[in-house]
Enzyme design. Structure first.
Site, PDB file in Angstrom:
ATOM      1  N   THR A 122      -8.671 -27.930  10.625  1.00  0.00           N
ATOM      2  CA  THR A 122      -7.627 -28.039   9.623  1.00  0.00           C
ATOM      3  C   THR A 122      -7.973 -29.078   8.560  1.00  0.00           C
ATOM      4  OG1 THR A 122      -5.998 -27.487  11.310  1.00  0.00           O
ATOM      5  CG2 THR A 122      -5.170 -28.490   9.295  1.00  0.00           C
ATOM      6  N   ASP A 139     -14.546 -31.187  12.654  1.00  0.00           N
ATOM      7  CA  ASP A 139     -13.153 -31.435  13.018  1.00  0.00           C
ATOM      8  C   ASP A 139     -12.276 -31.620  11.775  1.00  0.00           C
ATOM      9  OD1 ASP A 139     -11.035 -31.690  14.743  1.00  0.00           O
ATOM     10  OD2 ASP A 139     -11.906 -33.334  15.899  1.00  0.00           O
ATOM     11  N   HIS A 140     -10.989 -31.730  12.021  1.00  0.00           N
ATOM     12  CA  HIS A 140     -10.018 -31.769  10.926  1.00  0.00           C
ATOM     13  C   HIS A 140     -10.283 -32.936   9.967  1.00  0.00           C
ATOM     14  CE1 HIS A 140      -8.147 -34.442  13.947  1.00  0.00           C
ATOM     15  NE2 HIS A 140      -7.643 -35.085  12.907  1.00  0.00           N
ATOM     16  N   GLY A 141     -10.147 -32.649   8.694  1.00  0.00           N
ATOM     17  CA  GLY A 141     -10.256 -33.684   7.677  1.00  0.00           C
ATOM     18  C   GLY A 141     -11.658 -34.150   7.364  1.00  0.00           C
ATOM     19  N   SER A 158     -13.147 -36.054  13.201  1.00  0.00           N
ATOM     20  CA  SER A 158     -12.181 -36.093  12.103  1.00  0.00           C
ATOM     21  C   SER A 158     -12.486 -37.222  11.126  1.00  0.00           C
ATOM     22  CB  SER A 158     -10.765 -36.275  12.646  1.00  0.00           C
ATOM     23  OG  SER A 158     -10.660 -37.481  13.370  1.00  0.00           O
TER      24      SER A 158
END
Length: 212
Positions: A122, A139-141, A158
């Site tokens: 995400t 991973d996210h971000g 992240s």
């Protein structure tokens, strides 16, 4: 996708790219490679037609076919992308395996090779012309610039930032919030817990700079 694809490069990730397009029911018209010994041969019944700088084949790209650059070497990959941009006014398409898991709000650029079971989380931002091998996790971000390569099973946690042209080896873990500079190299299996300067090569657990 209605247009067939011409793959620039017939080694390295070329055959996995062919598999990706076949599995997505996209026709591959042929390969172009600078190695003349490959001309006239076939890869899984798809012919190696000629040289990627041959205008006779390049003129097909844009009007009659799409292009994908399947070259591992970053310098030559950048050369071929520039060639397509300038002579055909086109961008390479993405090759994304059907088993890759890409978040609906991740941002993905052009011309990326995204192999089986790659996860892009995400809010992640992935630039263009990257290579992401089997099982890599973004991973996210996380934010990755253009021409980044991430090896099989690597975990980019992240909030990590990876600048243009960096190479992350297989099985690497980059912990949250770390920044990896342009054209840096991280050796296979390393655990990166601190920022890596541009052009640096690091290795180990924790990863440390290697002497030149």
């Amino acid at each position: 996708m209605e247009k067939p694809v011409i793959i620039l490069g017939a080694k390295g990730i070329a055959q996995p790219a062919l598999e990706i397009f076949n599995s997505n029911e996209v026709t591959v018209y042929g390969f172009l490679d600078e190695d003349e010994s490959l001309h006239g041969t076939e890869i899984n019944v798809v012919p190696v037609l000629g040289n990627p700088e041959d205008d006779g084949y390049l003129k097909l790209i844009g009007k009659k076919s799409e292009a994908f650059v399947a070259v591992d070497d970053n310098e030559y990959r950048q050369f071929l992308v520039k060639l397509l941009n300038e002579r055909r006014k086109t961008q390479p398409i993405n090759a994304i395996h059907k088993t890759a898991n890409i978040s609906s709000d991740a941002i993905i650029g052009h011309g990326n090779f995204i192999n089986a079971r790659v996860h892009i989380g995400t809010g992640a931002e992935v630039g263009s012309h990257g290579i992401f091998h089997t099982g890599a996790i973004i991973d996210h971000g996380a934010k990755l610039d253009d021409f980044v390569q991430v090896g099989a099973g690597a975990v980019i946690n992240s909030g990590v930032t990876i600048k243009k042209g960096a190479f992350i080896g297989s099985g690497v873990t980059v912990v949250s919030g770390v920044k990896i500079g342009a054209n840096a190299r991280v050796g296979a299996g390393s655990v990166v817990i601190a920022d890596v300067e541009e052009e640096a090569t690091v290795f180990g657990n924790p990863a440390v700079a290697m002497n030149k």
